[in-house]
Scaffold this motif. Structure first.
Motif, PDB file in Angstrom:
ATOM      1  N   ALA A 118     -21.210  58.610  33.485  1.00 52.50           N
ATOM      2  CA  ALA A 118     -22.043  57.594  34.130  1.00 52.50           C
ATOM      3  C   ALA A 118     -22.558  58.102  35.477  1.00 52.50           C
ATOM      4  N   CYS A 119     -21.683  58.799  36.228  1.00 53.71           N
ATOM      5  CA  CYS A 119     -22.101  59.363  37.518  1.00 53.71           C
ATOM      6  C   CYS A 119     -23.146  60.453  37.329  1.00 53.71           C
ATOM      7  N   MET A 122     -26.509  58.933  36.524  1.00 50.38           N
ATOM      8  CA  MET A 122     -27.119  58.432  37.753  1.00 50.38           C
ATOM      9  C   MET A 122     -27.651  59.584  38.594  1.00 50.38           C
ATOM     10  N   CYS A 381     -37.627  56.373  31.079  1.00 52.37           N
ATOM     11  CA  CYS A 381     -36.795  55.726  32.109  1.00 52.37           C
ATOM     12  C   CYS A 381     -37.026  56.360  33.483  1.00 52.37           C
ATOM     13  N   LEU A 397     -28.649  57.934  46.434  1.00 48.88           N
ATOM     14  CA  LEU A 397     -27.777  57.690  45.290  1.00 48.88           C
ATOM     15  C   LEU A 397     -27.384  58.967  44.536  1.00 48.88           C
ATOM     16  N   ILE A 457     -23.743  50.175  45.131  1.00 51.33           N
ATOM     17  CA  ILE A 457     -24.598  50.411  43.962  1.00 51.33           C
ATOM     18  C   ILE A 457     -23.840  51.199  42.906  1.00 51.33           C
ATOM     19  N   THR A 458     -23.039  52.186  43.341  1.00 56.75           N
ATOM     20  CA  THR A 458     -22.232  52.961  42.404  1.00 56.75           C
ATOM     21  C   THR A 458     -21.237  52.069  41.676  1.00 56.75           C
ATOM     22  N   TRP A 461     -23.037  50.092  39.030  1.00 59.43           N
ATOM     23  CA  TRP A 461     -23.348  50.972  37.904  1.00 59.43           C
ATOM     24  C   TRP A 461     -22.097  51.264  37.085  1.00 59.43           C
ATOM     25  N   ILE A 464     -21.333  48.331  34.837  1.00 63.97           N
ATOM     26  CA  ILE A 464     -22.243  48.325  33.681  1.00 63.97           C
ATOM     27  C   ILE A 464     -21.802  49.371  32.665  1.00 63.97           C
ATOM     28  N   ALA A 465     -21.487  50.578  33.152  1.00 65.09           N
ATOM     29  CA  ALA A 465     -21.056  51.652  32.259  1.00 65.09           C
ATOM     30  C   ALA A 465     -19.743  51.301  31.576  1.00 65.09           C
TER      31      ALA A 465
END
Length: 485
Positions: A118-119, A122, A381, A397, A457-458, A461, A464-465
């Motif tokens: 996920a990181c 991003m 995206c 980010l 924000i991380t 995210w 969500i992940a």
């Protein structure tokens, strides 16, 4: 079949032997072809690392450290080298696509691997959008320098602006069209095949290194040793502060490890390419800084825009250096975007092959041997982000994802040294475990310096992940189907 518990799912590991067999054995259109040479792979690392940073970093950091900024580059290069050594060992053990996601899956378990993925998503997605926005500005600057024409502002900037923690309409543009077009241009090149993409990137990297070499040669003709004094006006404090900022100009070397499934002789070439890319990048950075400092008084760097072009213009008395360097910056950012998008698609490919994402992300076109649908999804995206979001939201980010990945790789080296001491390695980190531990400490220190909004924000995210993992990935994982715990 025995019901697998949540803890078992989070901690189960993918065997290294399974990774190697997945990479080597065709699997119903879900395997990539090996066509990337050592030179092309090295250029991947150089292309992803040398971006626009070197074109403006001196104007920001010379006022902080003075001519001692040379030591700042050296310290940042050594810090990046610690992580590069860890990547070299891991890539020689697990020579597959997926970078630190794959390494975490083999060492720390499925839960950590998915968080790292996920990181990485991003990091790669947002950084690709951010550099595309920067490319739009450089392209406009080049067109203006060559033709004197101004492009419509409405097509050069995003409609959204950031105030505090919120985004709202109020920007001075409708869409950043050049940024979106760049993303799709790179997408089309990637779908033609890895061999073609690698060749195009190698050509662009050679061009931008040629532009930087031109700067070094011309600037050295005007070298004045008096410009080097006082050498460290702010002492070691200034040197260390500049090194912290300069470190991020070395980010991109990890892109080499995303190409594991498409490299010739990966156990040898992956660690070798990482080392060669680091040496090339560090060497050019230090030479550019040395030449610039000798050609211009340190007081003139502060607030200087297009610093390298200005230095050459002052030396030659002509505008052509500004045009050449603007063209070099355009090519530089194009190659960065290409490699970052490539890395993003290969991470998604590796996740899909493991069952973490739908199978369409690992479906390979039999003619081009590339994940075509995956590439177009990523392009749509990233293009949307680049077209409608301001760059200042994007840049902050990228660091978190990068540093988390760096930390996990360094931990993975330590874990595998103790759990798989006899596993074949094409390269070993020297001075073990000191160097991996220093790499971890350095990454954690840099993470601690990030702003609170980046952590928020991380965290969003990650939630969500995590939700996606529990709803889809945990149940469709190939290890789940095999019953591995």
């Amino acid at each position: 079949m025995t019901q697998t518990s949540l803890g078992q799912r989070l901690l189960r590991k993918k065997p290294i032997d399974t990774y190697v067999s997945d990479s080597a054995t065709p699997d119903d259109g879900h395997s990539l072809g090996r066509s990337i040479t050592l030179f092309q792979l090295t250029m991947f690392g150089v292309g992803a690392t040398i971006g626009t940073g070197i074109f403006f970093v001196l104007s920001e950091q010379v006022p902080v450290a003075g001519p001692a900024v040379l030591f700042s580059f050296l310290i940042a290069g050594i810090a990046a080298g610690l992580t590069a050594l860890c990547y070299a060992e891991m890539s020689s053990m697990i020579p597959v696509s997926g970078s630190s996601y794959s390494y975490a899956y083999a060492t720390l378990g499925e839960g950590v691997a998915f968080l790292v993925a996920a990181c990485l998503i991003m990091e790669y997605g947002i950084s690709a959008a951010a550099v595309s926005v920067g490319w739009s500005e450089y392209l406009h600057n080049l067109i203006w320098n060559v033709t004197g024409l101004e492009l419509p502002r409405a097509l050069l900037s995003a409609p959204l602006v950031a105030e505090g923690y919120a985004l709202h309409f109020g920007g001075d543009g409708l869409i950043n069209l050049p940024a979106a077009c760049l993303v799709f241009l790179c997408c089309l090149l990637l779908t033609r095949g890895s061999r073609e993409s690698a060749r195009a990137n190698a050509i662009m990297v050679c061009v931008k290194l040629g532009v930087l070499a031109m700067f070094i040669i011309i600037a050295l003709t005007a070298f004045n040793s008096d410009n080097m004094t006082p050498f460290a006006p702010n002492g070691f404090t200034g040197v260390s502060m500049a090194a912290g900022s300069i470190f991020f100009t070395f980010i991109g070397l990890d892109a080499v490890s995303t190409a594991g499934d498409e490299v010739e002789n990966p156990r040898r070439n992956l660690p070798l390419a990482i080392g060669l890319a680091l040496v090339i990048v560090a060497g050019f950075y230090i030479l550019v800084a040395f030449a610039a400092l000798g050609a211009q008084a340190q007081a003139d760097f502060e607030g200087q825009e297009a610093g390298l072009a200005t230095i050459l213009q002052n030396i030659t008395g002509s505008r052509w250096p500004a045009i050449v360097l603007a063209a070099g910056a355009v090519i530089s950012v194009l190659s960065v975007t290409l490699v970052v998008l490539y890395g993003q698609t290969r991470i998604l490919f590796a996740m899909s092959r493991d069952g973490m994402l739908p199978p369409v992300f690992s479906k390979v076109n039999p003619h081009t041997m590339t994940p075509t649908v995956n590439t177009f999804v990523v392009a749509c995206c990233v293009a949307a982000i680049a077209a409608f979001l301001p760059s200042d939201v994007l840049w902050d980010l990228t660091s978190m994802g990068t540093l988390v990945a760096f930390t996990v790789v360094s931990i993975g080296v330590i874990v595998l040294r103790y759990t798989r001491p006899d596993a074949p390695r094409g390269f070993k980190v020297p001075l073990f475990p000191l160097l991996p531990i220093l790499s971890i400490i350095m990454c954690l220190y840099l993470i601690s310096s990030l702003s609170l909004i980046v952590f928020k924000i991380t965290a969003i995210w990650a939630i969500i992940a995590g939700t996606f993992y529990f709803v889809y990935s945990a149940r469709h994982s190939r290890l789940e189907k095999r019953g591995d715990a």
